[in-house]
Scaffold this motif. Sequence first.
Motif, PDB file in Angstrom:
ATOM      1  N   PRO A 167      46.383  35.271  27.353  1.00 31.35           N
ATOM      2  CA  PRO A 167      45.846  35.382  25.680  1.00 31.35           C
ATOM      3  C   PRO A 167      47.072  35.709  24.817  1.00 31.35           C
ATOM      4  O   PRO A 167      48.208  36.085  25.370  1.00 31.35           O
ATOM      5  CB  PRO A 167      45.071  36.270  25.424  1.00 31.35           C
ATOM      6  CG  PRO A 167      45.141  37.464  26.649  1.00 31.35           C
ATOM      7  CD  PRO A 167      45.537  36.671  27.877  1.00 31.35           C
ATOM      8  N   SER A 168      47.204  35.150  23.618  1.00 33.66           N
ATOM      9  CA  SER A 168      48.322  35.525  22.740  1.00 33.66           C
ATOM     10  C   SER A 168      47.799  36.702  22.018  1.00 33.66           C
ATOM     11  O   SER A 168      46.833  37.206  21.925  1.00 33.66           O
ATOM     12  CB  SER A 168      48.548  34.289  21.696  1.00 33.66           C
ATOM     13  OG  SER A 168      47.539  34.223  20.796  1.00 33.66           O
ATOM     14  N   PHE A 169      48.977  37.244  21.783  1.00 35.77           N
ATOM     15  CA  PHE A 169      48.843  38.657  21.026  1.00 35.77           C
ATOM     16  C   PHE A 169      48.049  38.355  19.475  1.00 35.77           C
ATOM     17  O   PHE A 169      46.910  39.080  19.171  1.00 35.77           O
ATOM     18  CB  PHE A 169      50.174  39.300  20.583  1.00 35.77           C
ATOM     19  CG  PHE A 169      50.029  40.503  19.618  1.00 35.77           C
ATOM     20  CD1 PHE A 169      49.707  41.653  20.348  1.00 35.77           C
ATOM     21  CD2 PHE A 169      50.400  40.459  18.334  1.00 35.77           C
ATOM     22  CE1 PHE A 169      49.382  42.951  19.399  1.00 35.77           C
ATOM     23  CE2 PHE A 169      50.407  41.612  17.571  1.00 35.77           C
ATOM     24  CZ  PHE A 169      50.101  42.786  18.045  1.00 35.77           C
ATOM     25  N   ALA A 170      48.516  37.265  18.861  1.00 33.02           N
ATOM     26  CA  ALA A 170      47.814  36.938  17.716  1.00 33.02           C
ATOM     27  C   ALA A 170      46.345  36.923  17.943  1.00 33.02           C
ATOM     28  O   ALA A 170      45.487  37.336  16.791  1.00 33.02           O
ATOM     29  CB  ALA A 170      48.387  35.666  17.077  1.00 33.02           C
ATOM     30  N   SER A 171      45.954  36.092  18.856  1.00 28.64           N
ATOM     31  CA  SER A 171      44.367  35.821  18.831  1.00 28.64           C
ATOM     32  C   SER A 171      43.657  37.208  19.271  1.00 28.64           C
ATOM     33  O   SER A 171      42.512  37.253  18.979  1.00 28.64           O
ATOM     34  CB  SER A 171      44.002  34.708  20.114  1.00 28.64           C
ATOM     35  OG  SER A 171      44.715  35.140  21.458  1.00 28.64           O
ATOM     36  N   ILE A 172      44.477  37.983  19.977  1.00 35.48           N
ATOM     37  CA  ILE A 172      43.747  39.151  20.517  1.00 35.48           C
ATOM     38  C   ILE A 172      43.355  40.099  19.140  1.00 35.48           C
ATOM     39  O   ILE A 172      42.533  40.599  18.771  1.00 35.48           O
ATOM     40  CB  ILE A 172      44.536  39.980  21.581  1.00 35.48           C
ATOM     41  CG1 ILE A 172      44.251  39.171  22.726  1.00 35.48           C
ATOM     42  CG2 ILE A 172      44.045  41.233  21.465  1.00 35.48           C
ATOM     43  CD1 ILE A 172      45.409  39.880  23.803  1.00 35.48           C
ATOM     44  N   PHE A 173      44.586  40.103  18.294  1.00 35.31           N
ATOM     45  CA  PHE A 173      44.477  41.117  17.036  1.00 35.31           C
ATOM     46  C   PHE A 173      43.508  40.476  15.961  1.00 35.31           C
ATOM     47  O   PHE A 173      42.708  41.170  15.347  1.00 35.31           O
ATOM     48  CB  PHE A 173      45.992  40.628  16.371  1.00 35.31           C
ATOM     49  CG  PHE A 173      45.922  41.669  15.021  1.00 35.31           C
ATOM     50  CD1 PHE A 173      46.039  42.696  14.986  1.00 35.31           C
ATOM     51  CD2 PHE A 173      45.811  40.719  13.957  1.00 35.31           C
ATOM     52  CE1 PHE A 173      46.144  43.748  13.993  1.00 35.31           C
ATOM     53  CE2 PHE A 173      45.735  41.488  12.555  1.00 35.31           C
ATOM     54  CZ  PHE A 173      46.063  43.083  12.715  1.00 35.31           C
ATOM     55  N   VAL A 174      43.112  39.054  15.974  1.00 31.95           N
ATOM     56  CA  VAL A 174      42.267  38.661  15.169  1.00 31.95           C
ATOM     57  C   VAL A 174      40.841  38.701  15.427  1.00 31.95           C
ATOM     58  O   VAL A 174      40.019  38.924  14.928  1.00 31.95           O
ATOM     59  CB  VAL A 174      42.606  37.066  14.639  1.00 31.95           C
ATOM     60  CG1 VAL A 174      41.714  36.106  13.881  1.00 31.95           C
ATOM     61  CG2 VAL A 174      43.923  36.867  14.025  1.00 31.95           C
ATOM     62  N   THR A 175      40.653  38.131  16.810  1.00 26.90           N
ATOM     63  CA  THR A 175      39.259  38.104  17.271  1.00 26.90           C
ATOM     64  C   THR A 175      38.825  39.325  18.108  1.00 26.90           C
ATOM     65  O   THR A 175      37.707  39.468  18.426  1.00 26.90           O
ATOM     66  CB  THR A 175      39.210  36.925  18.209  1.00 26.90           C
ATOM     67  OG1 THR A 175      40.102  37.260  19.527  1.00 26.90           O
ATOM     68  CG2 THR A 175      39.692  35.578  17.701  1.00 26.90           C
ATOM     69  N   LYS A 176      39.546  40.378  18.249  1.00 28.72           N
ATOM     70  CA  LYS A 176      39.391  41.580  19.126  1.00 28.72           C
ATOM     71  C   LYS A 176      38.846  41.185  20.511  1.00 28.72           C
ATOM     72  O   LYS A 176      38.598  41.837  21.283  1.00 28.72           O
ATOM     73  CB  LYS A 176      38.361  42.474  18.387  1.00 28.72           C
ATOM     74  CG  LYS A 176      38.621  42.467  17.140  1.00 28.72           C
ATOM     75  CD  LYS A 176      40.034  43.490  16.882  1.00 28.72           C
ATOM     76  CE  LYS A 176      40.410  43.606  15.562  1.00 28.72           C
ATOM     77  NZ  LYS A 176      41.639  44.124  15.041  1.00 28.72           N
ATOM     78  N   SER A 177      39.268  39.855  21.040  1.00 32.77           N
ATOM     79  CA  SER A 177      38.921  39.612  22.555  1.00 32.77           C
ATOM     80  C   SER A 177      40.022  38.726  22.997  1.00 32.77           C
ATOM     81  O   SER A 177      41.124  38.205  22.171  1.00 32.77           O
ATOM     82  CB  SER A 177      37.523  38.651  22.481  1.00 32.77           C
ATOM     83  OG  SER A 177      37.894  37.556  21.761  1.00 32.77           O
ATOM     84  N   ALA A 178      40.017  38.702  24.267  1.00 36.54           N
ATOM     85  CA  ALA A 178      41.123  37.941  24.937  1.00 36.54           C
ATOM     86  C   ALA A 178      40.592  36.628  25.758  1.00 36.54           C
ATOM     87  O   ALA A 178      39.795  36.652  26.680  1.00 36.54           O
ATOM     88  CB  ALA A 178      41.793  38.964  26.043  1.00 36.54           C
ATOM     89  N   LYS A 179      41.336  35.613  25.206  1.00 33.73           N
ATOM     90  CA  LYS A 179      40.789  34.298  25.775  1.00 33.73           C
ATOM     91  C   LYS A 179      41.948  33.788  26.763  1.00 33.73           C
ATOM     92  O   LYS A 179      43.191  33.892  26.644  1.00 33.73           O
ATOM     93  CB  LYS A 179      41.173  33.304  24.681  1.00 33.73           C
ATOM     94  CG  LYS A 179      40.523  31.839  24.949  1.00 33.73           C
ATOM     95  CD  LYS A 179      40.649  30.787  23.625  1.00 33.73           C
ATOM     96  CE  LYS A 179      39.694  31.204  22.647  1.00 33.73           C
ATOM     97  NZ  LYS A 179      40.042  29.985  21.648  1.00 33.73           N
TER      98      LYS A 179
END
Length: 204
Positions: free
Chosen positions: A97-109
């Motif tokens: 997962p990207s750091f940006a997506s983790i920061f925004v969604t609080k989950s790891a894709k």
Amino acid sequence: KSKLICQVTDFRPREIKLTWLREGRPVSSGFSTGQVLPDGSGTYFLQSSLTINESDWFSQSTFTCRVDHLNAQFQRNVSSRCAISTDSPIEAFAIPPSFASIFVTKSAKLTCVVTNLPTYDSLSISWTRKDGQLLKTKVKVSSSHPNGTFTAEGEVCSEEWNSGEAFKCIVTHSDHPVPLKKEIFKPQGKDSNFLLLVIFPPSP
């Protein structure tokens, strides 16, 4: 017009050079390369796209994404030649997962990319924890590409990813006698020299 997408992940240091080629010759225009970004696990991520028209793609020209990093060179080729042979084995790649997506969604894709599939009739892609527990997995079959590329996404809490827990992508297909397994986890303070390069052909 359509786009070829080239993704480079899991590399460090951040200094890297990406070049597009057509039939082995550098492409001088029509591409857009983003910034090198941290992925939240101590390594970096880079994405580039090359815009082509229909005649370019169906000319059966070979397009190449080439990456120079440290003292090594990596490249991936793609073309509209759709024949699947022993020269193009079924492959699977696990993308963090990207750091940006983790920061925004609080989950790891977690993303699993499977390429060179002649058909998806017998395809099964799943994400599991290290102990074998299945994760809810979304397989994108409808957005298949000409060379048989499919993606499967699994999602976990950001805390689970940041803890260093390992997750596994498992791919089964009738044309591959043994299941493909790719494990991924967030390195805990350790250097990584692994670089993953994936190129996606245009959607039909």
